[in-house]
Design a protein around this motif. Structure first.
Motif, PDB file in Angstrom:
ATOM      1  N   VAL A 116       0.860  -1.177   0.000  1.00 35.69           N
ATOM      2  CA  VAL A 116       0.000   0.000   0.000  1.00 35.69           C
ATOM      3  C   VAL A 116       0.901   1.233   0.000  1.00 35.69           C
ATOM      4  O   VAL A 116       1.669   1.454   0.951  1.00 35.69           O
ATOM      5  CB  VAL A 116      -0.932   0.014   1.223  1.00 35.69           C
ATOM      6  CG1 VAL A 116      -2.013   1.081   1.039  1.00 35.69           C
ATOM      7  CG2 VAL A 116      -1.557  -1.353   1.454  1.00 35.69           C
ATOM      8  N   ALA A 117       0.824   2.018  -1.047  1.00 35.37           N
ATOM      9  CA  ALA A 117       1.671   3.195  -1.192  1.00 35.37           C
ATOM     10  C   ALA A 117       0.969   4.424  -0.637  1.00 35.37           C
ATOM     11  O   ALA A 117      -0.240   4.411  -0.358  1.00 35.37           O
ATOM     12  CB  ALA A 117       2.019   3.407  -2.662  1.00 35.37           C
ATOM     13  N   ALA A 118       1.721   5.499  -0.481  1.00 38.65           N
ATOM     14  CA  ALA A 118       1.161   6.756   0.009  1.00 38.65           C
ATOM     15  C   ALA A 118       0.016   7.202  -0.890  1.00 38.65           C
ATOM     16  O   ALA A 118       0.102   7.128  -2.119  1.00 38.65           O
ATOM     17  CB  ALA A 118       2.241   7.828   0.051  1.00 38.65           C
ATOM     18  N   GLY A 119      -1.084   7.632  -0.255  1.00 41.15           N
ATOM     19  CA  GLY A 119      -2.253   8.060  -1.008  1.00 41.15           C
ATOM     20  C   GLY A 119      -3.230   6.944  -1.319  1.00 41.15           C
ATOM     21  O   GLY A 119      -4.229   7.178  -1.996  1.00 41.15           O
ATOM     22  N   GLN A 120      -2.950   5.725  -0.812  1.00 42.30           N
ATOM     23  CA  GLN A 120      -3.843   4.594  -1.041  1.00 42.30           C
ATOM     24  C   GLN A 120      -4.360   4.044   0.281  1.00 42.30           C
ATOM     25  O   GLN A 120      -3.833   4.339   1.353  1.00 42.30           O
ATOM     26  CB  GLN A 120      -3.109   3.463  -1.771  1.00 42.30           C
ATOM     27  CG  GLN A 120      -2.687   3.759  -3.181  1.00 42.30           C
ATOM     28  CD  GLN A 120      -2.041   2.547  -3.827  1.00 42.30           C
ATOM     29  OE1 GLN A 120      -1.232   1.847  -3.224  1.00 42.30           O
ATOM     30  NE2 GLN A 120      -2.393   2.294  -5.082  1.00 42.30           N
ATOM     31  N   PHE A 121      -5.401   3.208   0.187  1.00 40.72           N
ATOM     32  CA  PHE A 121      -5.825   2.449   1.342  1.00 40.72           C
ATOM     33  C   PHE A 121      -6.105   1.016   0.920  1.00 40.72           C
ATOM     34  O   PHE A 121      -6.437   0.742  -0.236  1.00 40.72           O
ATOM     35  CB  PHE A 121      -7.061   3.061   2.023  1.00 40.72           C
ATOM     36  CG  PHE A 121      -8.364   2.844   1.303  1.00 40.72           C
ATOM     37  CD1 PHE A 121      -9.151   1.723   1.555  1.00 40.72           C
ATOM     38  CD2 PHE A 121      -8.831   3.781   0.379  1.00 40.72           C
ATOM     39  CE1 PHE A 121     -10.356   1.521   0.896  1.00 40.72           C
ATOM     40  CE2 PHE A 121     -10.037   3.587  -0.286  1.00 40.72           C
ATOM     41  CZ  PHE A 121     -10.804   2.451  -0.024  1.00 40.72           C
ATOM     42  N   LEU A 122      -5.934   0.107   1.873  1.00 40.18           N
ATOM     43  CA  LEU A 122      -6.263  -1.300   1.684  1.00 40.18           C
ATOM     44  C   LEU A 122      -7.355  -1.656   2.660  1.00 40.18           C
ATOM     45  O   LEU A 122      -7.225  -1.424   3.866  1.00 40.18           O
ATOM     46  CB  LEU A 122      -5.042  -2.183   1.924  1.00 40.18           C
ATOM     47  CG  LEU A 122      -5.306  -3.701   1.966  1.00 40.18           C
ATOM     48  CD1 LEU A 122      -5.690  -4.204   0.583  1.00 40.18           C
ATOM     49  CD2 LEU A 122      -4.084  -4.453   2.479  1.00 40.18           C
ATOM     50  N   LEU A 123      -8.436  -2.222   2.165  1.00 38.68           N
ATOM     51  CA  LEU A 123      -9.563  -2.683   2.971  1.00 38.68           C
ATOM     52  C   LEU A 123      -9.569  -4.198   2.891  1.00 38.68           C
ATOM     53  O   LEU A 123      -9.650  -4.772   1.802  1.00 38.68           O
ATOM     54  CB  LEU A 123     -10.859  -2.096   2.417  1.00 38.68           C
ATOM     55  CG  LEU A 123     -12.185  -2.526   3.040  1.00 38.68           C
ATOM     56  CD1 LEU A 123     -12.270  -2.075   4.487  1.00 38.68           C
ATOM     57  CD2 LEU A 123     -13.349  -1.920   2.252  1.00 38.68           C
TER      58      LEU A 123
END
Length: 324
Positions: A116-123
């Protein structure tokens, strides 16, 4: 404390750790673990961390618990790596929102790896995974009961950009939870918990109920965060903020009114506050005309009147008093 009082005390928890100071590094992990065990509890067991992590635990962290929801902020100056996943966890959903750096989960023979990179989210719904972070990583982790999101996820993982209107509202609400949880009574805990679950659902569906009164504080806070980042933008307005947050202007204005404010009043006051700071700059202090133009006032006269009404002095009077 009677059983009712004990139940309420267990329904919330909060602690903060800053082990980035050289004198605190040696005790940083132990302080974090003690805070977690006493304030968050058995429903959210910690994984086993690698010896490298426990020996060099340089992080700024704050953690809040509301019933069966936990919100963890980690701002790491060192490498974070787990060595084992926890046992005895409840069936949960986790949302990882990365603001800076890189957060990695999985990386084992049994599981896929997620980066998960900056500016992203993982659900993600499913058992906890090994995780790790590079130095200078900032992440917010929400742990939620599976009943909220699992029917939609069905043991899947979803990675998306973290700039949606629904995620902005969820992040605004979690900021308020961090700031207020220690002072919440039973009614406040119930309301904050309900809003958290509703906004988490909204992230998965891509929409939220903008008529729900319990979400108005989060809507106001999200609008303020957006406005604060665009104060010099000539297009900044209630209409722009409403468009970004996928609500009607009337809904946004109603939310501000319920908070005892107005959208235009908030924007004006924040612009005046920034102009006042500029008047105390040690070098290249801007002129009144420059300030009026930069902060989107119609002209110098409008700016001077608004400034005096807000602070009781004209900009020139304030600058002189600041110098003296």
């Amino acid at each position: 404390m009677d059983s009712t009082g004990a139940d309420f005390a267990a329904s919330r928890g909060v602690f903060a750790v800053d082990s980035t100071d050289p004198g605190a590094v040696s005790r940083g992990f132990d302080i974090f673990r003690h805070g977690w065990q006493t304030q968050v509890g058995d429903g959210f067991p910690l994984p086993t961390f690698s010896p490298m992590t426990t020996g060099d635990f340089r992080v700024r962290s704050r953690v809040a618990k509301l019933r069966d929801v936990a919100v963890t902020d980690l701002d790491s100056a060192s490498v974070i790596r787990t060595a084992g996943t926890p046992y005895g966890y409840d069936d949960q959903v986790r949302i990882y929102v990365v603001r800076r750096g890189t957060w990695t989960l999985g990386a084992s023979a049994d599981h896929d790896e997620y980066t998960v990179a900056a500016g992203q989210f993982l659900l993600r719904h499913g058992p906890p995974l090994h995780f790790g972070a590079t130095p200078e990583t900032t992440v917010r982790i929400l742990t939620l009961p599976s009943a909220v999101l699992a029917p939609r996820l069905r043991n899947r993982s979803v990675t998306e950009a973290a700039d949606s209107a629904e995620m902005r509202l969820l992040m605004a609400h979690t900021n308020m939870v961090h700031a207020t949880v220690a002072d919440l009574g039973p009614t406040g805990v119930h309301a904050a918990h309900g809003a958290m679950l509703e906004l988490a659902r909204a992230v998965t569906t891509g929409r939220f109920d903008d008529a729900e009164p319990g979400l108005r504080p989060a809507l106001v806070q999200a609008a303020k965060v957006l406005a604060d980042g665009r104060l010099a933008d000539p297009e900044l307005s209630a209409a722009m903020l409403a468009r970004e947050l996928h609500v009607s202007v009337r809904t946004l204005q109603r939310a501000f009114t319920m908070a005892g404010e107005s959208v235009t009043g908030y924007i004006r006051d924040r612009r005046l506050a920034q102009a006042r700071l500029a008047l105390t700059a040690p070098s290249h202090r801007p002129t009144v005309a420059e300030l009026a133009a930069y902060w989107q006032f119609a002209d110098s006269s409008h700016f001077i009147r608004a400034f005096k009404k807000r602070y009781g002095q004209t900009p020139a009077e304030y600058a002189r008093s600041a110098r003296s």
